[in-house]
Enzyme design. Structure first.
Site, PDB file in Angstrom:
ATOM      1  N   ASP A  67      -1.312   0.593 -15.676  1.00 46.02           N
ATOM      2  CA  ASP A  67      -0.236   0.360 -14.968  1.00 46.02           C
ATOM      3  C   ASP A  67       0.507  -0.566 -15.607  1.00 46.02           C
ATOM      4  O   ASP A  67       0.189  -1.459 -16.371  1.00 46.02           O
ATOM      5  CB  ASP A  67      -0.815   0.139 -13.842  1.00 46.02           C
ATOM      6  CG  ASP A  67      -1.728  -0.648 -13.416  1.00 46.02           C
ATOM      7  OD1 ASP A  67      -2.033  -1.235 -14.316  1.00 46.02           O
ATOM      8  OD2 ASP A  67      -2.577  -1.037 -12.053  1.00 46.02           O
ATOM      9  N   ASN A 137      -9.121  -2.305  -1.803  1.00 47.44           N
ATOM     10  CA  ASN A 137      -9.185  -1.174  -0.393  1.00 47.44           C
ATOM     11  C   ASN A 137      -9.790  -0.346  -0.669  1.00 47.44           C
ATOM     12  O   ASN A 137      -9.158   0.792  -0.765  1.00 47.44           O
ATOM     13  CB  ASN A 137      -7.401  -0.992   0.285  1.00 47.44           C
ATOM     14  CG  ASN A 137      -6.376  -1.130  -1.064  1.00 47.44           C
ATOM     15  OD1 ASN A 137      -7.019  -0.953  -2.320  1.00 47.44           O
ATOM     16  ND2 ASN A 137      -5.195  -0.944  -1.316  1.00 47.44           N
ATOM     17  N   HIS A 139      -8.708   0.756  -4.387  1.00 43.96           N
ATOM     18  CA  HIS A 139      -7.598   1.184  -5.123  1.00 43.96           C
ATOM     19  C   HIS A 139      -8.305   1.690  -6.409  1.00 43.96           C
ATOM     20  O   HIS A 139      -8.837   0.028  -6.548  1.00 43.96           O
ATOM     21  CB  HIS A 139      -6.190   0.719  -4.714  1.00 43.96           C
ATOM     22  CG  HIS A 139      -5.855  -0.497  -5.307  1.00 43.96           C
ATOM     23  ND1 HIS A 139      -5.762  -1.194  -4.401  1.00 43.96           N
ATOM     24  CD2 HIS A 139      -6.161  -1.243  -6.505  1.00 43.96           C
ATOM     25  CE1 HIS A 139      -5.435  -2.778  -5.115  1.00 43.96           C
ATOM     26  NE2 HIS A 139      -5.517  -2.739  -6.445  1.00 43.96           N
ATOM     27  N   GLU A 144      -3.295   3.147  -4.167  1.00 40.60           N
ATOM     28  CA  GLU A 144      -3.695   3.041  -2.794  1.00 40.60           C
ATOM     29  C   GLU A 144      -3.907   4.196  -2.218  1.00 40.60           C
ATOM     30  O   GLU A 144      -3.959   5.549  -2.203  1.00 40.60           O
ATOM     31  CB  GLU A 144      -2.052   2.602  -2.123  1.00 40.60           C
ATOM     32  CG  GLU A 144      -1.585   1.189  -2.905  1.00 40.60           C
ATOM     33  CD  GLU A 144      -2.075  -0.545  -2.886  1.00 40.60           C
ATOM     34  OE1 GLU A 144      -2.700  -0.490  -3.012  1.00 40.60           O
ATOM     35  OE2 GLU A 144      -1.338  -1.226  -3.758  1.00 40.60           O
TER      36      GLU A 144
END
Ligand code: GLP
Length: 242
Positions: A67, A137, A139, A144
């Protein structure tokens, strides 16, 4: 799914670097997928050591990163390309032209950029080993929690929890970009082998959800339960809720 538990983050790094070194030995022109964040740093340090000691030769390797923030070019100190150059690529013999980090230049046609990135990976035969971290979380890359699993490389918008976690690299939380380009879940799942590294008890809940929870896009990493060759390399803290 293989789960390996180590005493320290450094031990994870040593073992993960060995996986990359043995991949490069078996297939010198392999494709390696890399991740940013703090957790992969011991792996990168060990990869550099293995290169310096003559054990690993990265001269024919091609790399793809997961990313990149939208808003920075690759020379910006907060860009992920810059991070990779500083922490790995400048210290090993990978060729500049074989380094791929998806572009996060603002106002681009992000759909086209994402498609071209995925096509390049495919045209070169697919990623042999993909390194992953995990967010609090659940990810992976910048995928996400959501109501669906994402497909190819695409533009994403960061959640508050991710902005909060990543603000430590910036002067102010306001400086953290709100969007990024990220390989999608389907692109990541195409890698032949996946190594997920995670250290620290703050990641224990995410690891438990990913390994033992239902397969749901609310915890993107849970999809890895379906991957035929994935290894979770954890320290005792990250594994403490398993
Ligand atoms: C960022 C990256 C992820 C990484 C995550 C966790 O959000 N996009 O690829 O896994 O941070 O980073 P860390 O290892 O620093 O906890």
């Amino acid at each position: 799914m293989n789960i390996r538990i180590f005493k320290s983050a450094d031990d994870i790094g040593k073992a993960a670097a060995m996986i990359f070194a043995s991949q490069v030995l078996q297939k010198p022109n392999c494709l390696l997928g890399f991740a940013t964040g703090s957790t992969p740093l011991p792996t990168y340090r060990q990869m550099i050591e293995l290169y310096k000691s003559g054990i690993a030769d990265y001269s024919s390797v091609t790399t793809f990163n997961l990313d990149e923030y939208i808003g920075f070019d690759g020379n910006h100190p907060q860009s992920y390309r810059y991070f990779m150059m500083q922490n790995l690529f400048n210290h090993i013999n990978v060729k500049q032209e074989n380094i791929n980090v998806v572009s996060g230049i603002p106002n681009s046609n992000f759909e086209e950029v994402g498609k071209a990135y995925d096509q390049k990976i495919e045209s070169l035969g697919g990623i042999d080993v993909q390194l992953l971290g995990i967010g609090h979380n659940g990810h992976v890359a910048f995928n996400e929690p959501s109501d669906h699993f994402s497909n190819g490389t695409h533009q994403v918008f960061l959640t508050n929890s991710t902005i909060e976690a990543n603000k430590r690299f910036f002067e102010h939380a306001d400086d953290v970009p709100r969007s990024a380009m990220s390989m999608g879940i389907a692109s990541i799942m195409k890698a032949r082998n996946i190594v997920l590294v995670s250290a620290g008890s703050d990641k224990a809940t995410a690891i438990q959800a990913a390994v033992e929870g239902p397969i749901t896009p609310e915890c993107p990493a849970s999809i890895l339960q379906l991957h035929p060759s994935v290894t979770f390399m954890l320290d005792e803290g990250a594994a403490s809720k398993l």
